[in-house]
Design an enzyme around this catalytic site. Structure first.
Site, PDB file in Angstrom:
ATOM      1  N   GLU A 161      21.997  30.406 -10.493  1.00  0.00           N
ATOM      2  CA  GLU A 161      22.387  29.058  -9.936  1.00  0.00           C
ATOM      3  C   GLU A 161      22.554  28.342  -8.863  1.00  0.00           C
ATOM      4  OE1 GLU A 161      26.467  28.532 -12.655  1.00  0.00           O
ATOM      5  OE2 GLU A 161      26.198  30.348 -12.048  1.00  0.00           O
ATOM      6  N   HIS A 214      36.017  29.717 -15.402  1.00  0.00           N
ATOM      7  CA  HIS A 214      36.670  28.154 -14.298  1.00  0.00           C
ATOM      8  C   HIS A 214      37.980  28.504 -15.720  1.00  0.00           C
ATOM      9  CE1 HIS A 214      33.499  27.836 -11.100  1.00  0.00           C
ATOM     10  NE2 HIS A 214      32.549  27.901 -12.411  1.00  0.00           N
ATOM     11  N   ASP A 262      25.963  23.814 -10.151  1.00  0.00           N
ATOM     12  CA  ASP A 262      25.695  25.006  -8.701  1.00  0.00           C
ATOM     13  C   ASP A 262      24.535  25.232  -7.986  1.00  0.00           C
ATOM     14  OD1 ASP A 262      28.723  26.674  -8.116  1.00  0.00           O
ATOM     15  OD2 ASP A 262      27.923  27.384 -10.364  1.00  0.00           O
TER      16      ASP A 262
END
Length: 303
Positions: free
Chosen positions: A175, A57, A201
């Protein structure tokens, strides 16, 4: 040297992987999203036992990550050396070429984290991408170890046969709701050391993003996942001879002491993000300044 001092010295020499698997150690540390070597060095100096360097990310490329790793490694030198271990989270679980390049710049002891693992086949492929062919069935890591940073450019002669396997902590992230139901198979994959739960997530996968109420569906699903990891760890210990470590991000409102308790069983936790720490400190500083100025304005008005 007394027994306690000797044991402390011995543990300090071990990799994070061996500390977790052989000595049931626990570790807590932050995630670096900024890609800043200065921030990484500062956080390493604080004394965290691990630091996760993110590529999923964050805007960091491989050159940036290499600089961040050098900054973390630098804290092991000097008058007050710090024993910490860098973990790199790769951009994708199935990018074999990028995984190879990351491993070539990551000096062990350390670790690698694969996001979004949904099933055992993906876990096997992820592990295979970290292993040289002689050391793992279907291992596919490309071999340039005499010339890369990971082996100190060939100076570490134990890297190929020992350190690249023994001292590399391999972490897979679970996730989603679907992945949670596959924990029993994912966790039994040889080479998977840690199952790392991603609360946000997971909450997104059931359309309840950020909903972490104690009696809510997300927390129920997280606790189910934690139970499955504990259960799989016990089975893996019997059948393979090695445990499975429960890891994860601290979700908002979750008590760290409860997470690390024997009943829950976390042994690898990321509780903060560097940008979040900076944002919180900046917001507090801004508020202090605003309050100080407004108090003076009121005082001057009264006078």
């Amino acid at each position: 040297m007394n027994l306690g001092t000797a044991m402390h010295a011995f543990l300090a020499m071990q990799s994070l992987r061996l500390k977790l698997l052989d000595n049931r150690a626990k570790t807590y540390g932050p995630l670096i999203l900024s890609g800043s070597p200065t921030v990484a060095e500062l956080l390493a100096c604080v004394g965290y036992s691990h630091i996760v360097v993110d590529m999923e990310h964050s805007p960091s490329d491989l050159e940036t990550v290499t600089s961040v790793l050098r900054a973390i490694d630098a804290t092991s030198r000097g008058k007050n050396p710090v024993d910490n271990f860098p973990i790199v989270r790769v951009p994708s679980h199935n990018d074999v070429a990028m995984t190879k390049r990351i491993l070539d710049v990551l000096r062990t002891p350390g670790g690698i984290m694969f996001p979004m693992i949904e099933n055992a086949e993906q876990a096997k492929a992820a592990v295979a991408s970290t292993r040289y062919p002689p050391h793992y069935e279907n291992g596919i890591r490309g071999c340039a170890y005499p010339f890369v940073r990971a082996s100190q450019y060939g100076k570490n002669t134990q890297y190929f046969d020992n350190d690249s396997n023994q001292d590399l902590l391999t972490i897979v992230q679970v996730e989603s709701e679907e992945a949670i139901e596959n924990i029993s198979e994912i966790g039994m994959v040889e080479g998977v050391d840690v199952i790392f739960l991603g609360p946000f997530d997971i909450s997104c996968s059931i359309n309840e993003v950020g909903n972490f109420e104690n009696d809510g569906n997300v927390m129920k699903l997280l606790k189910h996942a934690e139970h499955l990891v504990r259960e799989t760890s016990a089975k893996k210990k019997i059948e393979i001879g090695t445990e499975l470590i429960l890891g994860g991000f601290k979700s908002p409102g979750r008590d760290l002491q409860e997470m690390f308790s024997d009943g829950v069983g976390y042994r690898f936790v990321c509780g903060s993000v560097d940008l979040g720490l900076l944002q919180n400190a900046a917001a507090a500083d801004f508020e202090a300044g605003e309050n100080a100025m407004s108090c003076n304005e009121v005082k001057n008005t009264r006078e």
